[in-house]
Scaffold this motif. Sequence first.
Motif, mmCIF file in Angstrom:
data_model
loop_
_atom_site.group_PDB
_atom_site.id
_atom_site.type_symbol
_atom_site.label_atom_id
_atom_site.label_comp_id
_atom_site.label_asym_id
_atom_site.label_seq_id
_atom_site.Cartn_x
_atom_site.Cartn_y
_atom_site.Cartn_z
ATOM 1 N N THR A 29 -94.832 101.503 -29.481
ATOM 2 C CA THR A 29 -94.911 100.103 -29.936
ATOM 3 C C THR A 29 -95.685 100.090 -31.231
ATOM 4 O O THR A 29 -96.148 101.134 -31.725
ATOM 5 N N PHE A 30 -95.826 98.905 -31.779
ATOM 6 C CA PHE A 30 -96.565 98.796 -33.049
ATOM 7 C C PHE A 30 -98.041 99.158 -32.883
ATOM 8 O O PHE A 30 -98.736 99.449 -33.866
ATOM 9 N N GLU A 31 -98.517 99.153 -31.621
ATOM 10 C CA GLU A 31 -99.909 99.489 -31.396
ATOM 11 C C GLU A 31 -100.192 100.968 -31.660
ATOM 12 O O GLU A 31 -101.325 101.366 -31.879
ATOM 13 N N GLU A 32 -99.120 101.798 -31.651
ATOM 14 C CA GLU A 32 -99.314 103.234 -31.832
ATOM 15 C C GLU A 32 -99.042 103.681 -33.264
ATOM 16 O O GLU A 32 -98.930 104.881 -33.550
ATOM 17 N N VAL A 33 -98.948 102.750 -34.175
ATOM 18 C CA VAL A 33 -98.616 103.125 -35.551
ATOM 19 C C VAL A 33 -99.686 104.024 -36.150
ATOM 20 O O VAL A 33 -99.403 105.040 -36.798
ATOM 21 N N GLU A 34 -100.979 103.667 -35.911
ATOM 22 C CA GLU A 34 -102.038 104.481 -36.488
ATOM 23 C C GLU A 34 -102.018 105.894 -35.926
ATOM 24 O O GLU A 34 -102.268 106.869 -36.649
ATOM 25 N N TRP A 35 -101.758 105.981 -34.613
ATOM 26 C CA TRP A 35 -101.674 107.310 -34.010
ATOM 27 C C TRP A 35 -100.521 108.114 -34.613
ATOM 28 O O TRP A 35 -100.658 109.324 -34.869
ATOM 29 N N ILE A 36 -99.415 107.460 -34.884
ATOM 30 C CA ILE A 36 -98.268 108.164 -35.478
ATOM 31 C C ILE A 36 -98.622 108.655 -36.880
ATOM 32 O O ILE A 36 -98.316 109.793 -37.275
ATOM 33 N N GLU A 37 -99.317 107.825 -37.650
ATOM 34 C CA GLU A 37 -99.707 108.231 -38.992
ATOM 35 C C GLU A 37 -100.632 109.444 -38.938
ATOM 36 O O GLU A 37 -100.538 110.374 -39.758
ATOM 37 N N THR A 38 -101.545 109.406 -37.935
ATOM 38 C CA THR A 38 -102.473 110.533 -37.799
ATOM 39 C C THR A 38 -101.726 111.817 -37.457
ATOM 40 O O THR A 38 -101.996 112.897 -38.018
ATOM 41 N N ILE A 39 -100.765 111.727 -36.545
ATOM 42 C CA ILE A 39 -99.990 112.920 -36.145
ATOM 43 C C ILE A 39 -99.225 113.483 -37.325
ATOM 44 O O ILE A 39 -99.240 114.695 -37.598
ATOM 45 N N VAL A 40 -98.566 112.604 -38.086
ATOM 46 C CA VAL A 40 -97.760 113.076 -39.218
ATOM 47 C C VAL A 40 -98.645 113.695 -40.283
ATOM 48 O O VAL A 40 -98.337 114.738 -40.866
ATOM 49 N N SER A 41 -99.780 113.056 -40.558
ATOM 50 C CA SER A 41 -100.658 113.584 -41.595
ATOM 51 C C SER A 41 -101.269 114.915 -41.192
ATOM 52 O O SER A 41 -101.488 115.791 -42.023
ATOM 53 N N GLN A 42 -101.592 115.071 -39.877
ATOM 54 C CA GLN A 42 -102.174 116.327 -39.418
ATOM 55 C C GLN A 42 -101.164 117.488 -39.446
ATOM 56 O O GLN A 42 -101.540 118.642 -39.583
ATOM 57 N N LEU A 43 -99.909 117.178 -39.324
ATOM 58 C CA LEU A 43 -98.897 118.248 -39.316
ATOM 59 C C LEU A 43 -98.672 118.844 -40.698
ATOM 60 O O LEU A 43 -98.200 119.969 -40.836
ATOM 61 N N GLU A 44 -99.008 118.150 -41.734
ATOM 62 C CA GLU A 44 -98.838 118.628 -43.110
ATOM 63 C C GLU A 44 -97.403 119.134 -43.340
ATOM 64 O O GLU A 44 -97.145 120.289 -43.659
ATOM 65 N N ILE A 45 -96.504 118.238 -43.127
ATOM 66 C CA ILE A 45 -95.084 118.580 -43.309
ATOM 67 C C ILE A 45 -94.825 118.865 -44.782
ATOM 68 O O ILE A 45 -95.171 118.058 -45.648
ATOM 69 N N ALA A 46 -94.214 120.059 -45.069
ATOM 70 C CA ALA A 46 -93.912 120.442 -46.464
ATOM 71 C C ALA A 46 -92.491 120.053 -46.808
ATOM 72 O O ALA A 46 -91.567 120.177 -46.012
ATOM 73 N N GLY A 47 -92.322 119.610 -48.041
ATOM 74 C CA GLY A 47 -90.982 119.352 -48.572
ATOM 75 C C GLY A 47 -90.413 118.025 -48.203
ATOM 76 O O GLY A 47 -89.393 117.613 -48.737
ATOM 77 N N GLY A 48 -90.990 117.282 -47.309
ATOM 78 C CA GLY A 48 -90.418 116.013 -46.922
ATOM 79 C C GLY A 48 -90.782 114.918 -47.900
ATOM 80 O O GLY A 48 -91.949 114.694 -48.201
ATOM 81 N N THR A 49 -89.794 114.225 -48.390
ATOM 82 C CA THR A 49 -90.057 113.142 -49.342
ATOM 83 C C THR A 49 -90.025 111.785 -48.672
ATOM 84 O O THR A 49 -90.495 110.812 -49.248
ATOM 85 N N ASN A 50 -89.473 111.734 -47.485
ATOM 86 C CA ASN A 50 -89.383 110.442 -46.808
ATOM 87 C C ASN A 50 -89.272 110.690 -45.306
ATOM 88 O O ASN A 50 -88.287 111.251 -44.843
ATOM 89 N N ILE A 51 -90.288 110.267 -44.548
ATOM 90 C CA ILE A 51 -90.286 110.403 -43.091
ATOM 91 C C ILE A 51 -90.413 109.012 -42.499
ATOM 92 O O ILE A 51 -91.320 108.264 -42.849
ATOM 93 N N VAL A 52 -89.510 108.686 -41.621
ATOM 94 C CA VAL A 52 -89.504 107.373 -40.975
ATOM 95 C C VAL A 52 -89.449 107.613 -39.472
ATOM 96 O O VAL A 52 -88.648 108.427 -38.990
ATOM 97 N N VAL A 53 -90.298 106.863 -38.743
ATOM 98 C CA VAL A 53 -90.291 106.932 -37.279
ATOM 99 C C VAL A 53 -89.925 105.551 -36.757
ATOM 100 O O VAL A 53 -90.538 104.552 -37.161
ATOM 101 N N ILE A 54 -88.939 105.496 -35.876
ATOM 102 C CA ILE A 54 -88.484 104.231 -35.287
ATOM 103 C C ILE A 54 -88.492 104.377 -33.776
ATOM 104 O O ILE A 54 -88.448 105.486 -33.228
#
Length: 435
Positions: A29-54
């Motif tokens: 839900t929208f309540e987990e947006v911050e957690w999702i941002e934290t997970i994505v930032s911690q993974l340090e995904i290389a080469g991705g120019t656009n990541i969207v989670v729905i």
Amino acid sequence: MIFSTKQIFLEHQATLIAAQINEAFDELTFEEVEWIETIVSQLEIAGGTNIVVINSARDVLYDPWQRATLDGFPMELIDQALDGYDVFFSLFFDGIFSSTAIVPFFSRGVPIGAVYFHEEDANQGSLLLEMQDTIRNISVIVASFSIVLVSLISLSVMRRVGSIMNAVKTVREGEYTYMIAMSGRDELAVLGDEFNSLTDRLRETDEMRRRFVADASHELRTPLAAIRLLADSILQNQDIDKETVQEFIGDIGTEAERLTRMTGELMSLTKLDSDAPFQLTRVDMKESVEGTLRMLRPLAHSRGISLAYEASEGCFILATDDSAHQIIFNLTENAIKYNQPDGSVFVRLSISDNKQVVFEVKDRGMGVPEEDLPHIFDRFYRVDKARSREAGGSGLGLAIVRDTVRRLGGKVEARKRVQGGMVFTVTFKLIAEAE
């Protein structure tokens, strides 16, 4: 290769994010947006120019571009991902690789959302464009070289073909001495060699024709001149006695017979040269030998020549009665005419071990010098011209024999006898009586 590499890379990155979300949440839900941002930032995904989670309700929970809706997204492919399927597609447009991977994530086996991973790679695009330019330049160079090479080969071939055509025109106009100088080992060189061989044959044939016409004219002119001289002698001499007139008339008759015989032989040669088909039948050579020798015995007797023969049974060949008679007659008559006084002629007909019918005529005559042997079957060839005319020969008898034997598929040879004289041998294929 590039598309396949992109698919592996993007699906791996999207799957990595989806796996982390699977472990953290049962529902998004929208309540987990911050957690999702934290997970994505911690993974340090290389080469991705656009990541969207729905989530499964198609709400955009994470989007660095801060798009609130999915307008402009490939909804059909997102729906496939929300149904639990991995999706990948890639495009190359305007020098840029645009690749997208959509991977679902689950909670208790049910899809609760999807990760949309998109990348645009201009470096790979420029590399591919450079490769295309290189290939295009190489293709242009190769095509240009091929066109030049094909043009040169075509010009060379056309020049050589033109030489052959000019040669054909030259030979058609009667210049049989013309030769083609064609180098190489290809088909045109072989054609040039065959053309030269054909020209040689034409030249030889033309020379033979000219020589034949000249010889025939000369041979016919001799008896004609004799007839005219004898006739003029009778007409111009008023006091000529009866006995001389009869002698001259007899000589005229002899020359007329020679003309008749020579004309017949020329007609026989013309028929042979025309390649008119023979109506071949099974001929018994023994009967032909016996019948022909009966005709020649008076001539042999008048010249004091003994004539004997030996003939085997079953000597059948494929020929005509006339051709078989002509071969036997000409060879035997020559043996009688050009023999020594009180000489002999022996004729043998037999079957060889290799199933060949062998016809031989042996005489004890004056023979033929070694240097003349290769030419005795040539038309109008005489070893002793004076004696040949005295014997009534035209120089065509052996030529007729040779051409007739060849037309019948046989072989004729001539050789000198050790004890003097000549041996003429004719061989034919034996035809069984049942055939």
